[in-house]
Design an enzyme around this catalytic site. Structure first.
Site, short mmCIF file in Angstrom:
data_model
loop_
_atom_site.label_atom_id
_atom_site.label_comp_id
_atom_site.label_asym_id
_atom_site.label_seq_id
_atom_site.Cartn_x
_atom_site.Cartn_y
_atom_site.Cartn_z
N CYS A 150 0.84 -1.20 0.00
CA CYS A 150 0.00 0.00 0.00
C CYS A 150 0.87 1.25 0.00
CB CYS A 150 -0.92 -0.03 1.22
SG CYS A 150 -1.95 1.44 1.37
N CYS A 153 -0.42 4.08 2.17
CA CYS A 153 -0.19 3.86 3.61
C CYS A 153 1.27 4.08 3.98
CB CYS A 153 -0.56 2.43 3.99
SG CYS A 153 -2.12 1.87 3.32
N ASP A 154 2.18 3.56 3.18
CA ASP A 154 3.57 3.47 3.61
C ASP A 154 4.54 4.35 2.84
OD1 ASP A 154 2.86 1.58 5.50
OD2 ASP A 154 3.11 -0.09 4.10
#
Ligand SMILES: Cc1cc2nc3c(=O)[nH]c(=O)nc-3n(C[C@H](O)[C@H](O)[C@H](O)COP(=O)(O)OP(=O)(O)OC[C@H]3O[C@@H](n4cnc5c(N)ncnc54)[C@H](O)[C@@H]3O)c2cc1C
Length: 328
Positions: A150, A153-154
């Site tokens: 992701c 997300c990261d």
């Protein structure tokens, strides 16, 4: 990114026998636990089933930096533990159990939960989606140590900043990931097994026009390096046409080869698209009155903790309204 742990779950299975639930929530990710909080606060005493991953996908990550209310970021496991505690405070019954079968043609609905029969007036499906993996041993060993699924997300994590990054995939998701990562990486390599993208024309054009993206065609990742060092330092690539292998340095590998929604139990009864994502109707409803849906099992676009939580809230409010009319 971090080590997954198991959230505590309570609830005594034998107390379920013979009881009719007002609402059963399947899943304890952000969607399920938010639905649990709202239905609990509405005095519906939801029965909440954890499935095999209590706390859901977010428990597999250590740093969540984009969930509102936590300016310093919060550990994914801790966030989910707090969500569960908050729902339980108002009477949610979280049980470590899985839904095994469902009969949505009868009223009340019939569920089989770890071999036991449970009846319920309403159901919230919040079973999430899992990402497809490359299937490499090194990928598994370096997950959360530079291998991620992701970018949203990261991608902004310090380990990826100003470093070469690799995205694997060729569809719209891969294009979105690669474009997003150009904000952080020094260079982003898009590794695709074919010689053209499967993505929509507009996405493919954006990728082609971005000088920070370099596609690597006809190639697959055969190994993520370096397991010995316990972090991603590069990938071993194989060109499928020439069979030539090469090593390329990078600090992160973003696997974007698709997701599989966990909706198999509802196939044929609850309307879903060709990929198995449940199709919501009128907000959080489904084609089956009394069955509601929330989170990643119905969302192939956003797939974020906050959107899943928002959908869980919506499903809970719909359940409350539905029960008010049903039990008048
Ligand atoms: C590594 C990683 C890092 C991430 N980082 C972020 C981030 O920083 N910020 C962000 O916003 N998003 C992040 N995400 C995305 C986020 O985790 C998801 O969008 C979110 O978890 C979706 O919530 P959900 O409740 O829909 O599903 P999930 O979290 O997937 O939960 C599904 C639940 O359903 C249960 N279940 C499934 N089948 C059954 C069954 N048969 N019976 C009972 N229960 C069942 C599972 O056990 C689980 O509890 C990340 C995802 C990953 C993989």
């Amino acid at each position: 990114m971090g080590v997954p742990q198991r959230l505590p779950s309570h609830g005594v299975k034998t107390t379920l026998r013979g009881l009719m639930e007002k609402v059963v929530i399947i899943g304890t990710g952000c969607a399920g636990l938010t639905a649990a909080l709202y239905t609990a606060r509405a005095n519906l005493r939801p029965l909440v089933l954890t499935g095999q991953q209590p706390g859901g996908l977010l428990t597999t990550t250590s740093t969540v930096e984009n969930f509102p209310g936590f300016p310093e970021g919060i550990d994914g496991y801790e966030l989910m533990a707090r969500m569960q505690k908050q729902a339980e405070r108002f009477g949610a019954r979280v049980q470590f159990a899985s839904l095994e079968a469902v009969d949505l043609k009868r009223r009340p609905f019939g569920l089989t939960v770890d071999g036991e029969n449970v009846e319920t007036q309403t159901l919230i499906i919040a079973t999430g989606a899992s990402h497809r993996r490359l299937g490499l041993e090194s990928e598994a060993k370096l997950e959360n140590k530079g291998v991620t699924y992701c970018a949203t997300c990261d991608g902004a994590l310090p380990i990826f900043r100003n470093q070469p990054l690799v995205v694997v995939g060729g569809g719209d998701s891969a294009c979105e990931e690669v474009l997003y990562l150009t904000r952080f990486g020094s260079m982003v390599y898009l590794v695709h097994r074919r010689d053209a993208l499967r993505a929509s024309k507009i996405m493919a054009e954006r990728v082609r026009e971005n000088a920070k993206i370099k596609p690597i065609w006809d190639s697959v990742v055969t190994e993520v390096l370096d397991v010995k060092q316990g972090k991603v330092t590069g990938v071993r690539l194989k060109n499928l046409k020439s069979n030539v292998e090469a090593v390329m340095d990078c600090a992160g590998v973003f696997v974007a080869i698709g997701h599989v929604p966990s909706t198999g139990l509802f196939r044929g009864v609850v309307d879903m698209d060709a990929n198995g994502y449940i199709i919501p109707k009128k907000g959080a409803g489904t084609n089956v009155p009394g069955v509601f849906v929330a989170g990643d099992c119905a969302d192939h676009v956003y797939r974020q903790a906050i959107t899943a939580a928002g959908a869980g809230c919506a499903a809970a409010i719909e359940v409350e309204r539905y029960l008010t009319v049903l039990n008048q």
